[in-house]
Design an enzyme around this catalytic site. Structure first.
Site, PDB file in Angstrom:
ATOM      1  N   SER A   1       2.963  65.501 -62.364  1.00 45.09           N
ATOM      2  CA  SER A   1       2.176  66.232 -63.374  1.00 45.09           C
ATOM      3  C   SER A   1       2.788  66.094 -64.759  1.00 45.09           C
ATOM      4  O   SER A   1       2.285  66.673 -65.717  1.00 45.09           O
ATOM      5  CB  SER A   1       2.076  67.719 -63.003  1.00 45.09           C
ATOM      6  OG  SER A   1       3.370  68.264 -62.826  1.00 45.09           O
TER       7      SER A   1
ATOM      8  N   LYS B 214      -3.899  72.835 -64.969  1.00 45.34           N
ATOM      9  CA  LYS B 214      -3.578  72.851 -66.401  1.00 45.34           C
ATOM     10  C   LYS B 214      -4.411  71.904 -67.264  1.00 45.34           C
ATOM     11  O   LYS B 214      -4.787  72.247 -68.395  1.00 45.34           O
ATOM     12  CB  LYS B 214      -2.087  72.515 -66.591  1.00 45.34           C
ATOM     13  CG  LYS B 214      -1.164  73.649 -66.157  1.00 45.34           C
ATOM     14  CD  LYS B 214       0.282  73.241 -66.134  1.00 45.34           C
ATOM     15  CE  LYS B 214       0.691  72.479 -64.899  1.00 45.34           C
ATOM     16  NZ  LYS B 214       0.496  73.186 -63.608  1.00 45.34           N
TER      17      LYS B 214
ATOM     18  N   ASN C 259     -27.452  61.133 -90.040  1.00 51.11           N
ATOM     19  CA  ASN C 259     -27.577  61.807 -88.741  1.00 51.11           C
ATOM     20  C   ASN C 259     -26.617  62.991 -88.600  1.00 51.11           C
ATOM     21  O   ASN C 259     -25.470  62.910 -89.022  1.00 51.11           O
ATOM     22  CB  ASN C 259     -27.284  60.817 -87.608  1.00 51.11           C
ATOM     23  CG  ASN C 259     -28.298  59.691 -87.561  1.00 51.11           C
ATOM     24  OD1 ASN C 259     -29.478  59.901 -87.818  1.00 51.11           O
ATOM     25  ND2 ASN C 259     -27.831  58.500 -87.244  1.00 51.11           N
TER      26      ASN C 259
ATOM     27  N   SER D  48     -26.372  54.939 -89.909  1.00 50.69           N
ATOM     28  CA  SER D  48     -26.705  54.035 -88.818  1.00 50.69           C
ATOM     29  C   SER D  48     -26.264  52.630 -89.193  1.00 50.69           C
ATOM     30  O   SER D  48     -26.302  52.251 -90.363  1.00 50.69           O
ATOM     31  CB  SER D  48     -28.217  54.066 -88.576  1.00 50.69           C
ATOM     32  OG  SER D  48     -28.645  52.859 -87.988  1.00 50.69           O
TER      33      SER D  48
ATOM     34  N   TYR E 149       1.782  79.201 -52.928  1.00 52.69           N
ATOM     35  CA  TYR E 149       1.643  77.986 -53.732  1.00 52.69           C
ATOM     36  C   TYR E 149       1.129  76.838 -52.876  1.00 52.69           C
ATOM     37  O   TYR E 149       1.580  76.619 -51.749  1.00 52.69           O
ATOM     38  CB  TYR E 149       2.986  77.587 -54.376  1.00 52.69           C
ATOM     39  CG  TYR E 149       2.827  76.337 -55.234  1.00 52.69           C
ATOM     40  CD1 TYR E 149       2.416  76.429 -56.558  1.00 52.69           C
ATOM     41  CD2 TYR E 149       3.025  75.065 -54.697  1.00 52.69           C
ATOM     42  CE1 TYR E 149       2.213  75.288 -57.335  1.00 52.69           C
ATOM     43  CE2 TYR E 149       2.832  73.918 -55.466  1.00 52.69           C
ATOM     44  CZ  TYR E 149       2.424  74.037 -56.781  1.00 52.69           C
ATOM     45  OH  TYR E 149       2.216  72.907 -57.538  1.00 52.69           O
TER      46      TYR E 149
ATOM     47  N   LYS F 100     -30.615  56.217 -92.724  1.00 53.45           N
ATOM     48  CA  LYS F 100     -30.284  57.317 -91.810  1.00 53.45           C
ATOM     49  C   LYS F 100     -29.134  58.189 -92.270  1.00 53.45           C
ATOM     50  O   LYS F 100     -28.154  57.713 -92.814  1.00 53.45           O
ATOM     51  CB  LYS F 100     -29.938  56.753 -90.429  1.00 53.45           C
ATOM     52  CG  LYS F 100     -31.127  56.100 -89.728  1.00 53.45           C
ATOM     53  CD  LYS F 100     -32.093  57.124 -89.181  1.00 53.45           C
ATOM     54  CE  LYS F 100     -31.549  57.717 -87.891  1.00 53.45           C
ATOM     55  NZ  LYS F 100     -32.424  58.766 -87.396  1.00 53.45           N
TER      56      LYS F 100
ATOM     57  N   THR G 153     -40.046  83.347 -82.069  1.00 51.46           N
ATOM     58  CA  THR G 153     -39.913  83.562 -80.626  1.00 51.46           C
ATOM     59  C   THR G 153     -40.693  82.402 -80.012  1.00 51.46           C
ATOM     60  O   THR G 153     -41.715  81.974 -80.575  1.00 51.46           O
ATOM     61  CB  THR G 153     -40.511  84.913 -80.155  1.00 51.46           C
ATOM     62  OG1 THR G 153     -41.907  84.914 -80.433  1.00 51.46           O
ATOM     63  CG2 THR G 153     -39.856  86.100 -80.857  1.00 51.46           C
ATOM     64  N   HIS G 154     -40.216  81.897 -78.905  1.00 53.21           N
ATOM     65  CA  HIS G 154     -40.838  80.733 -78.250  1.00 53.21           C
ATOM     66  C   HIS G 154     -40.963  79.542 -79.205  1.00 53.21           C
ATOM     67  O   HIS G 154     -41.905  78.755 -79.090  1.00 53.21           O
ATOM     68  CB  HIS G 154     -42.225  81.074 -77.679  1.00 53.21           C
ATOM     69  CG  HIS G 154     -42.254  82.346 -76.892  1.00 53.21           C
ATOM     70  ND1 HIS G 154     -41.974  82.381 -75.540  1.00 53.21           N
ATOM     71  CD2 HIS G 154     -42.471  83.621 -77.269  1.00 53.21           C
ATOM     72  CE1 HIS G 154     -42.056  83.643 -75.115  1.00 53.21           C
ATOM     73  NE2 HIS G 154     -42.342  84.413 -76.143  1.00 53.21           N
TER      74      HIS G 154
HETATM   75  N1  ARG Z   1       4.262  70.300 -60.870  1.00 53.08           N
HETATM   76  C1  ARG Z   1       3.970  71.486 -60.129  1.00 53.08           C
HETATM   77  C2  ARG Z   1       2.696  72.146 -60.702  1.00 53.08           C
HETATM   78  O1  ARG Z   1       2.293  71.794 -61.768  1.00 53.08           O
HETATM   79  C3  ARG Z   1       5.105  72.442 -60.207  1.00 53.08           C
HETATM   80  C4  ARG Z   1       5.372  73.239 -58.961  1.00 53.08           C
HETATM   81  C5  ARG Z   1       5.663  72.378 -57.825  1.00 53.08           C
HETATM   82  N2  ARG Z   1       6.129  73.054 -56.689  1.00 53.08           N
HETATM   83  C6  ARG Z   1       6.153  72.448 -55.526  1.00 53.08           C
HETATM   84  N3  ARG Z   1       6.644  73.086 -54.547  1.00 53.08           N
HETATM   85  N4  ARG Z   1       5.652  71.274 -55.341  1.00 53.08           N
HETATM   86  O2  ARG Z   1       2.107  72.984 -60.083  1.00 53.08           O
END
Ligand code: ARG
Length: 471
Positions: free
Chosen positions: A22, A332, A292, A284, A324, A290, A154-155
């Protein structure tokens, strides 16, 4: 090898390493990660879990790393999987055993969600500022255009005349609610999960109140399982962004419509109510004439991706068992995308509103068409004692007469009115005057000039009190 590689005989492939990492997304949270580690190390020392020397070395080492990242010299290695491992690895390389003691009584599961909550607070707060800039621009537009009348619809059909200021203020209140929703999302994020460890808490004597205070959280989460698996605050933020984008898409649609010179068949005229500033339009590559409204269209279109971000996270969270699960790593990217998109769109919309030209004459010309006075003519009869339903029917007949003659209500003679009802007198012309029609709507929240002025004042006060929350 990974920091958790002890029980493995071989590592993952290059492909799965990258697939599972990640880091490309969560490196944005380096500042929050370092803040969390600093607070954790200080608390561990205060509780006698690690020595003060180790804590000092960790805090100093983290500051060095933060500086290196900010200078652009930190090597982000995908083999480290995420920002937590990246920083911890380099810290340990730099300061030795003290660095390896940082993760005592902590798991990446409570670490990641601490970082994410801190990050979400920052995102929500930034967006509250952005929303307020747009609200400010709308109030200014409402003040600057006081007295300008346009047809209310309206409408998508002419209905009754309204003040342009009233129309702008309708959007002001929408964005005021967006401010409140962003504030709610901020408050939802404002609780400390640190100290929950992997899922069950820990045997070390952690002082969660201390990290709560140092990290600036309002409270601490009372259940460790919930702490590491809850992403509701991100859903709240996604939802707040989505509703704000929906409001922006509605405003964009009106800007696009109002700037078109498209022939409107229902009243033989065109819009051209506004001219978008050149700096918010594009041309354009083939059609030289144009201009736009690209950016209004882009904002309208981007509402789709933000709603998509909300749907994606809702779907990721559905049926997830405690506590978890790696699925949660998908939380994220969408939220960051939603917040960045909303930020960009708010900035763009604020610029467009502040610079567009209002064509009050075109609005006025349109207001004379489409029998905007019809309700007021019916009210005229009702105020003379005729039941409103009967008055409604009589005016309906007058409109039909106008339709057949190809004229408007104020082209009819007193005789025409009288032949529909002998309650009509010469003062009927007062009921046909646009200014009087608008000014008379003085019910609270109505479009009458005096109450719109009060509304703008109320809006300015609300904006000021919301601004004060951000101080
Ligand atoms: N990279 C993970 C996340 O964004 C962090 C937590 C990972 N924990 C694990 N036990 N794999 O959620």
């Amino acid at each position: 090898m990974a920091l958790w590689s002890g029980r493995f005989e071989k590592g993952v492939s290059e492909f799965t390493q990258e697939f599972g990492a990640s880091l490309p997304v969560d490196k944005a949270m380096y500042h929050q990660d370092i803040a969390g580690s600093r607070a954790h190390a200080r608390m561990l020392a205060a509780q006698g879990v690690i020595s003060q020397e180790d804590a000092d070395a960790i805090v100093a080492g983290l500051s060095d790393i933060e500086k290196t990242i900010e200078e652009g010299n930190f090597v982000f290695d995908i083999n480290d999987e995420d920002i937590h491992m990246s920083i911890e690895k380099v810290l340990t390389q730099n300061i030795g055993d003290a660095g390896a003691r940082l993760h005592t009584g902590r798991s990446r599961n409570d670490q990641v969600i601490t970082d994410t909550r801190l990050y979400a607070k920052m995102l929500a707060e930034d967006l509250m500022h952005d929303v307020n800039s747009l609200r400010q621009a709308l109030i200014k537009a409402a003040k600057d255009n006081m007295g300008t009348i346009l047809p209310g619809y309206t409408h998508m059909q002419h209905a009754q005349p309204v003040l342009l200021s009233h129309h702008f203020m309708a959007y002001f209140w929408m964005f005021s609610r967006d401010f409140a929703r962003l504030k709610q999302a901020y408050d939802a994020a404002n609780a400390n999960p640190l100290g929950s460890a992997a899922l069950a808490g820990t045997t070390y004597p952690l002082d969660r109140a201390k990290t709560t205070e140092e990290l600036g959280f309002a409270t601490m989460i009372p259940n460790s399982l919930d702490a590491v698996s809850d992403r509701d605050f991100l859903l709240d933020l996604d939802y707040a962004c989505s509703v704000a984008m929906i409001h922006l898409s509605r405003l964009s649609e009106e800007i696009i419509l109002w700037s078109t010179s498209e022939f409107a068949w229902w009243n033989s005229s065109e819009f051209s109510y506004i001219a978008i500033d050149d700096s918010f339009c594009t041309g354009s590559s083939i059609m030289p004439q144009k201009k736009n409204p690209d950016f209004a269209e882009l904002i309208r279109g981007k509402s789709g991706r933000v709603v998509g971000d909300l749907m994606a996270l809702l779907t990721t969270m559905k049926s997830l068992p405690l506590a978890y699960n790696k699925d949660l790593q998908e939380d994220k990217e969408g939220v960051m995308d939603a917040c960045k998109t909303l930020h960009d769109c708010l900035v763009c919309m604020e610029g467009m509103i502040s610079t567009m030209k209002i064509n009050a004459d075109a609005m006025r010309t349109q207001s004379k068409k489409g029998y905007l006075a019809a309700t007021d003519v019916a009210d005229y009869l009702a105020k003379k004692g005729l039941p409103f339903r009967k008055a409604h029917e009589i005016v309906g007949h007058l409109v039909l007469l106008c339709d057949k003659r190809g004229c408007d209500l104020d082209d009819l003679t007193l005789e025409d009115f009288k032949s529909a009802s002998d309650l009509f007198e010469a003062d009927i012309t007062g009921a046909l005057d646009l200014e009087s029609i608008v000014a008379a709507r003085t019910t609270y929240g109505g479009t009458g000039n005096s109450v719109v002025a009060e509304q703008i004042e109320l809006g300015a006060q609300k904006l000021a009190s919301d601004e004060a929350l951000l101080k």
